[in-house]
Scaffold this motif. Structure first.
Motif, PDB file in Angstrom:
ATOM      1  N   LEU A 455      34.691  35.381  45.354  1.00  0.00           N
ATOM      2  CA  LEU A 455      33.579  34.439  45.377  1.00  0.00           C
ATOM      3  C   LEU A 455      32.587  34.815  44.297  1.00  0.00           C
ATOM      4  O   LEU A 455      32.334  36.000  44.060  1.00  0.00           O
ATOM      5  CB  LEU A 455      32.868  34.456  46.734  1.00  0.00           C
ATOM      6  CG  LEU A 455      33.352  33.462  47.800  1.00  0.00           C
ATOM      7  CD1 LEU A 455      34.764  33.821  48.247  1.00  0.00           C
ATOM      8  CD2 LEU A 455      32.411  33.454  48.996  1.00  0.00           C
ATOM      9  N   ASP A 456      31.996  33.796  43.637  1.00  0.00           N
ATOM     10  CA  ASP A 456      30.961  34.093  42.654  1.00  0.00           C
ATOM     11  C   ASP A 456      29.585  34.058  43.312  1.00  0.00           C
ATOM     12  O   ASP A 456      29.455  33.849  44.529  1.00  0.00           O
ATOM     13  CB  ASP A 456      31.053  33.143  41.455  1.00  0.00           C
ATOM     14  CG  ASP A 456      30.759  31.683  41.799  1.00  0.00           C
ATOM     15  OD1 ASP A 456      30.209  31.411  42.879  1.00  0.00           O
ATOM     16  OD2 ASP A 456      31.079  30.819  40.969  1.00  0.00           O
ATOM     17  N   ALA A 457      28.535  34.279  42.518  1.00  0.00           N
ATOM     18  CA  ALA A 457      27.185  34.375  43.056  1.00  0.00           C
ATOM     19  C   ALA A 457      26.731  33.076  43.694  1.00  0.00           C
ATOM     20  O   ALA A 457      25.856  33.084  44.569  1.00  0.00           O
ATOM     21  CB  ALA A 457      26.218  34.781  41.944  1.00  0.00           C
ATOM     22  N   ALA A 458      27.315  31.942  43.270  1.00  0.00           N
ATOM     23  CA  ALA A 458      26.942  30.648  43.839  1.00  0.00           C
ATOM     24  C   ALA A 458      27.765  30.301  45.071  1.00  0.00           C
ATOM     25  O   ALA A 458      27.523  29.272  45.702  1.00  0.00           O
ATOM     26  CB  ALA A 458      27.098  29.547  42.790  1.00  0.00           C
ATOM     27  N   GLY A 459      28.753  31.137  45.410  1.00  0.00           N
ATOM     28  CA  GLY A 459      29.584  30.884  46.577  1.00  0.00           C
ATOM     29  C   GLY A 459      30.841  30.100  46.305  1.00  0.00           C
ATOM     30  O   GLY A 459      31.552  29.734  47.248  1.00  0.00           O
ATOM     31  N   SER A 460      31.161  29.836  45.038  1.00  0.00           N
ATOM     32  CA  SER A 460      32.400  29.130  44.716  1.00  0.00           C
ATOM     33  C   SER A 460      33.589  30.066  44.885  1.00  0.00           C
ATOM     34  O   SER A 460      33.478  31.273  44.662  1.00  0.00           O
ATOM     35  CB  SER A 460      32.354  28.574  43.292  1.00  0.00           C
ATOM     36  OG  SER A 460      31.338  27.594  43.172  1.00  0.00           O
ATOM     37  N   PHE A 461      34.729  29.504  45.270  1.00  0.00           N
ATOM     38  CA  PHE A 461      35.923  30.271  45.609  1.00  0.00           C
ATOM     39  C   PHE A 461      36.890  30.302  44.428  1.00  0.00           C
ATOM     40  O   PHE A 461      37.175  29.268  43.827  1.00  0.00           O
ATOM     41  CB  PHE A 461      36.646  29.638  46.805  1.00  0.00           C
ATOM     42  CG  PHE A 461      35.786  29.414  48.019  1.00  0.00           C
ATOM     43  CD1 PHE A 461      35.808  30.300  49.082  1.00  0.00           C
ATOM     44  CD2 PHE A 461      34.954  28.309  48.108  1.00  0.00           C
ATOM     45  CE1 PHE A 461      35.025  30.085  50.208  1.00  0.00           C
ATOM     46  CE2 PHE A 461      34.162  28.083  49.222  1.00  0.00           C
ATOM     47  CZ  PHE A 461      34.194  28.977  50.278  1.00  0.00           C
ATOM     48  N   TYR A 462      37.438  31.480  44.142  1.00  0.00           N
ATOM     49  CA  TYR A 462      38.426  31.662  43.088  1.00  0.00           C
ATOM     50  C   TYR A 462      39.715  32.146  43.746  1.00  0.00           C
ATOM     51  O   TYR A 462      39.778  33.246  44.287  1.00  0.00           O
ATOM     52  CB  TYR A 462      37.947  32.670  42.047  1.00  0.00           C
ATOM     53  CG  TYR A 462      36.741  32.203  41.257  1.00  0.00           C
ATOM     54  CD1 TYR A 462      36.854  31.875  39.905  1.00  0.00           C
ATOM     55  CD2 TYR A 462      35.494  32.081  41.857  1.00  0.00           C
ATOM     56  CE1 TYR A 462      35.752  31.435  39.182  1.00  0.00           C
ATOM     57  CE2 TYR A 462      34.389  31.639  41.145  1.00  0.00           C
ATOM     58  CZ  TYR A 462      34.525  31.321  39.813  1.00  0.00           C
ATOM     59  OH  TYR A 462      33.425  30.886  39.104  1.00  0.00           O
ATOM     60  N   VAL A 463      40.741  31.304  43.714  1.00  0.00           N
ATOM     61  CA  VAL A 463      42.013  31.580  44.369  1.00  0.00           C
ATOM     62  C   VAL A 463      43.065  31.809  43.292  1.00  0.00           C
ATOM     63  O   VAL A 463      43.208  30.992  42.378  1.00  0.00           O
ATOM     64  CB  VAL A 463      42.429  30.403  45.270  1.00  0.00           C
ATOM     65  CG1 VAL A 463      43.813  30.629  45.836  1.00  0.00           C
ATOM     66  CG2 VAL A 463      41.414  30.205  46.381  1.00  0.00           C
ATOM     67  N   THR A 505      51.919  35.777  33.629  1.00  0.00           N
ATOM     68  CA  THR A 505      53.291  35.442  33.988  1.00  0.00           C
ATOM     69  C   THR A 505      53.473  35.550  35.497  1.00  0.00           C
ATOM     70  O   THR A 505      53.144  36.588  36.082  1.00  0.00           O
ATOM     71  CB  THR A 505      54.281  36.402  33.295  1.00  0.00           C
ATOM     72  OG1 THR A 505      54.061  36.355  31.887  1.00  0.00           O
ATOM     73  CG2 THR A 505      55.709  36.017  33.610  1.00  0.00           C
ATOM     74  N   PRO A 506      53.982  34.517  36.170  1.00  0.00           N
ATOM     75  CA  PRO A 506      54.275  34.634  37.597  1.00  0.00           C
ATOM     76  C   PRO A 506      55.183  35.821  37.869  1.00  0.00           C
ATOM     77  O   PRO A 506      56.144  36.060  37.153  1.00  0.00           O
ATOM     78  CB  PRO A 506      54.985  33.303  37.903  1.00  0.00           C
ATOM     79  CG  PRO A 506      54.467  32.356  36.875  1.00  0.00           C
ATOM     80  CD  PRO A 506      54.282  33.178  35.636  1.00  0.00           C
ATOM     81  N   GLY A 507      54.845  36.562  38.893  1.00  0.00           N
ATOM     82  CA  GLY A 507      55.605  37.763  39.214  1.00  0.00           C
ATOM     83  C   GLY A 507      55.015  39.019  38.630  1.00  0.00           C
ATOM     84  O   GLY A 507      55.252  40.113  39.133  1.00  0.00           O
ATOM     85  N   ASP A 508      54.235  38.878  37.552  1.00  0.00           N
ATOM     86  CA  ASP A 508      53.577  40.028  36.931  1.00  0.00           C
ATOM     87  C   ASP A 508      52.052  39.922  37.037  1.00  0.00           C
ATOM     88  O   ASP A 508      51.324  40.691  36.418  1.00  0.00           O
ATOM     89  CB  ASP A 508      53.963  40.138  35.449  1.00  0.00           C
ATOM     90  CG  ASP A 508      55.449  40.368  35.263  1.00  0.00           C
ATOM     91  OD1 ASP A 508      56.007  41.188  36.009  1.00  0.00           O
ATOM     92  OD2 ASP A 508      56.053  39.731  34.392  1.00  0.00           O
ATOM     93  N   THR A 509      51.561  38.947  37.799  1.00  0.00           N
ATOM     94  CA  THR A 509      50.123  38.695  37.911  1.00  0.00           C
ATOM     95  C   THR A 509      49.681  38.958  39.340  1.00  0.00           C
ATOM     96  O   THR A 509      50.337  38.529  40.283  1.00  0.00           O
ATOM     97  CB  THR A 509      49.809  37.247  37.504  1.00  0.00           C
ATOM     98  OG1 THR A 509      50.253  37.043  36.164  1.00  0.00           O
ATOM     99  CG2 THR A 509      48.328  36.964  37.582  1.00  0.00           C
ATOM    100  N   THR A 510      48.553  39.661  39.477  1.00  0.00           N
ATOM    101  CA  THR A 510      48.124  40.073  40.817  1.00  0.00           C
ATOM    102  C   THR A 510      46.806  39.413  41.190  1.00  0.00           C
ATOM    103  O   THR A 510      46.699  38.203  41.195  1.00  0.00           O
ATOM    104  CB  THR A 510      48.049  41.601  40.906  1.00  0.00           C
ATOM    105  OG1 THR A 510      47.127  42.096  39.931  1.00  0.00           O
ATOM    106  CG2 THR A 510      49.405  42.217  40.646  1.00  0.00           C
ATOM    107  N   ASN A 511      45.763  40.203  41.475  1.00  0.00           N
ATOM    108  CA  ASN A 511      44.566  39.606  42.070  1.00  0.00           C
ATOM    109  C   ASN A 511      43.516  39.255  41.030  1.00  0.00           C
ATOM    110  O   ASN A 511      43.682  39.475  39.832  1.00  0.00           O
ATOM    111  CB  ASN A 511      43.994  40.522  43.146  1.00  0.00           C
ATOM    112  CG  ASN A 511      43.448  41.816  42.582  1.00  0.00           C
ATOM    113  OD1 ASN A 511      44.000  42.376  41.647  1.00  0.00           O
ATOM    114  ND2 ASN A 511      42.349  42.303  43.127  1.00  0.00           N
ATOM    115  N   VAL A 512      42.409  38.663  41.508  1.00  0.00           N
ATOM    116  CA  VAL A 512      41.360  38.138  40.647  1.00  0.00           C
ATOM    117  C   VAL A 512      40.024  38.753  41.049  1.00  0.00           C
ATOM    118  O   VAL A 512      39.773  39.022  42.221  1.00  0.00           O
ATOM    119  CB  VAL A 512      41.306  36.591  40.732  1.00  0.00           C
ATOM    120  CG1 VAL A 512      41.016  36.130  42.151  1.00  0.00           C
ATOM    121  CG2 VAL A 512      40.274  36.022  39.776  1.00  0.00           C
TER     122      VAL A 512
END
Length: 666
Positions: A455-463, A505-512
């Protein structure tokens, strides 16, 4: 908001472009069998001479008509406020080679005729970058003129009785100064230029057909403000290009670097960004506690959480070790504003039903008191709630600005019908009903697709992760605005796809994760092959511009941070693996550092944020004394883990960020 006259003109222009619809050979009025009514007498028509002044290449003109205008369509819209019939539409060519055009100084004046009617006439005008009312629409608007019984004249230039509004197709945003000194207040002029579809700058006092939204992204401390005319704050709505704009920094030493973003929502989304960086180091954050979730050798059953002082390094023994549930599968950790440790548990290795993607009913979130160690039991748990058809999928957890837990799951709250992102009230325990929940209309949250949540400071969600579509998984980082936190069919406000351009790359990418300026960091690994096809799997993070909006931002990363020392030749780097599961490395952002958990090498490391290329760690915890055992998640808290913390009220930002990773073969 689009002005009503411009909206009507755009609709008229689109109708001209699309051509007439309906059955060929039939009239556009009443047909046989329809109801009758009074017949409106035809409008009395007279000739109106039209003079159009097109701006020179320098954009100078008494009023705005794009220098790239090649033709325009004009038609009588109303007379004395009433409707008209039979007037038709005229096209005027505005090319320098046209017989009706002459150069007058640096401006081109073209003439033509249109049907008007005695009285006060309003004409709809649409300009194009192609001949005969073809090509891109550059501007729209209305013009008013008083027409006599013998005809009259209309000048499309001075706009004393009307205006032509520019349609923004491109934006350029720049700051007079790109850097500031931390602690020293500064006012910076902002240059914002808008261009039409033909590349001509929209100038003068002419309004934009759609206003430009200018916002400050990544200001966690409220140290910046925008000023444009009477507007002052974190955002401004710009109606025309005439307003001077400034960005003010108030000198807060704890402020972060920020990004300005300008955007127009219609007719097509357009955006531009400009960074502003502060030189000098901020005051160091209070030294707190580093938490690591260790998967262990049993796929998460009997996992541990080891805690270290923020000053620890090298082969440091943990200050305490918490033994987790021996029957459940630990998958994530988070620390709230009071210092309570949250652990997300699955009841099986995957935690969901593969046939329909629904979370298991026995997944739980357990809360442990600050300083818990050894075999300490949870002080409370959060479980499924049958009354709201809620179940948990706590693969990732974080907290909103009010201190409420945010995680994945499924529910019927807020008209959701299954998988969703859940937000709980602060302190919720037991079989609690989520405070709110949301999902995208497309692509959908579906398990085990997500591989990150922030979540950012404004409360928006990053998935982050693989989301579901009717055609298969769609990979990327998807953003949902805070205002859509209870929307079961939200549209992503921004998407960063995983492809060759973004270098994910899918499979080589993890969290945010998000840093203090709001920039988006996506953890991933780059697989290369040496001699003899030996795989090398290098941990890194790709960094993208801050901002919760902007549509499809399929762009190269601002920079790539390569984590020196987080590298492995483990065979899992090349073995078939599901892109629906998160993998190494797992990151968390705290203060001016990016922390990484490396389960292959049993280490934790910190790297200075804001750098590019291969970066040496500023802190490393590794060795036989550390108690690390395949760490898959890392959290850094400003609170000390040695004693219970006092309750915190009015929290404006979660004090700790969480991250996690699911299991894989080692």
């Amino acid at each position: 908001m689009l002005r009503p006259d411009a909206r009507a003109a755009i609709a008229l222009a689109l109708a001209f472009t699309a051509g007439c619809s309906g059955t060929p050979g039939t009239p556009n009025g009443s047909v046989v069998g329809s109801g009758g009514g009074p017949v409106t007498p035809p409008t009395a028509l007279v000739n109106v001479s039209v003079a159009v002044t097109v701006a020179g290449n320098n954009g100078a003109s008494p009023g705005y008509v794009s220098s790239k205008t090649e033709s325009l369509s004009i038609g009588l819209a109303s007379v004395n406020g009433g409707p008209v019939s039979g007037a038709g539409t005229s096209t005027i060519t505005t090319s320098i080679k046209s017989p009706g055009c002459k150069l007058r100084g640096k401006q081109l004046v073209c003439t033509g005729n249109v049907s008007g009617s005695p009285g006060t006439d309003v004409f709809s005008v649409t300009t194009y970058d192609g001949p005969n009312a073809t090509g891109d629409v550059l501007s729209v608007g209305t013009m008013q003129a008083s027409i006599g019984s013998g005809g009259g004249k209309l000048s499309i230039s001075e706009q004393n009785s009307g205006q032509i509004d520019g349609i923004v197709a491109k934006l350029k945003l720049a700051l007079a100064e790109k850097n500031g000194k931390r602690g020293k207040a500064l006012t910076v002029p902002v240059a914002l230029n808008a261009y039409d579809a033909a590349g001509a700058m929209i100038s003068g006092k002419t309004p934009y057909a759609y206003p430009i939204a200018l916002t400050i992204e990544g200001d966690a401390t409220g140290a910046y403000s925008l000023h444009a005319g009477s507007q002052s704050g974190e955002s401004a709505q710009l109606e025309d290009p005439a307003q001077p704009i400034t960005l003010r920094y108030n000198g807060d030493t704890n402020a972060s670097s920020i990004t300005l973003q300008a955007s127009v929502s219609a007719p097509q989304p357009v955006s531009a960004t400009a960074p502003f960086n502060l030189r000098g180091n901020p005051p160091p954050p209070p030294v707190g506690t580093i938490y690591a979730l260790n998967l262990g050798s049993n796929d998460g059953q009997g996992a541990t959480v080891t805690e270290y002082s923020g000053k620890a390094g090298g082969n440091a023994a943990p200050e305490r070790t918490l033994q987790l549930d021996a029957k459940l599968y630990a998958r994530s950790i988070a620390v709230d504003a009071t210092g309570d440790l949250y652990v997300g548990y699955f009841d099986t290795t995957i935690g969901f039903n593969p046939s329909n993607g629904s979370p298991d009913q026995k997944n739980v979130v357990a809360m442990y008191a600050p300083g818990a160690s050894g075999s300490a039991r949870p002080t409370a748990t959060l479980t499924a709630d049958s009354s709201s058809k809620t179940s948990l999928f706590p693969l990732y957890m974080t907290f909103d600005t009010a201190g409420g837990l945010v995680t994945y799951g499924a529910t019927d709250v807020d008209a959701n019908t299954g998988d969703a992102a859940l937000t709980y009230a602060p302190g919720a325990t037991g079989a609690a009903t989520p405070q709110s929940a949301w999902n995208f209309s497309s692509p959908l949250l579906s398990y085990a697709g997500p591989t990150g949540l922030a979540l950012d400071a404004a409360g928006s969600f990053y998935v982050a992760g693989a989301l579901k579509t009717s055609l298969g998984p769609q990979y990327g980082v998807f953003v949902n605005l805070a205002s859509n936190g209870n929307n079961p069919q939200a549209n992503p406000s921004r998407t960063i796809p995983w492809d060759t351009k973004t270098e994910l790359t899918p499979g080589d990418t993890t969290n945010v994760g998000l840093d203090s300026s709001g920039e988006i960091l996506v953890a991933n690994s780059l697989v290369t092959f040496g001699s003899g096809s030996t795989p090398t799997c290098q941990g890194r993070a790709n960094v993208y511009a801050a901002g919760a909006s902007g549509g499809d931002t399929d762009v190269q990363p601002l920079r790539i941070v390569t984590f020196q020392g987080i590298v492995t030749q483990n065979e899992a780097c090349v073995s078939p693996r599901s892109p629906l599961q998160p993998f190494y490395p797992s990151i968390a952002v705290y203060g001016a550092n990016v922390y990484a958990a490396d389960d292959f090498n049993n280490q934790l490391a910190a790297y200075p944020d804001g750098h590019n290329g291969t970066i040496k760690p500023s802190l490393t915890i590794s060795g036989s004394a550390t108690g690390l055992n395949a760490p898959i998640a890392i959290v850094i808290s400003s609170l000390s883990g040695s004693a219970p913390a006092k309750p915190v009220t009015g929290v404006s930002r979660a004090p700790a960020h969480s991250t996690s990773s699911a299991s894989r073969t080692r």
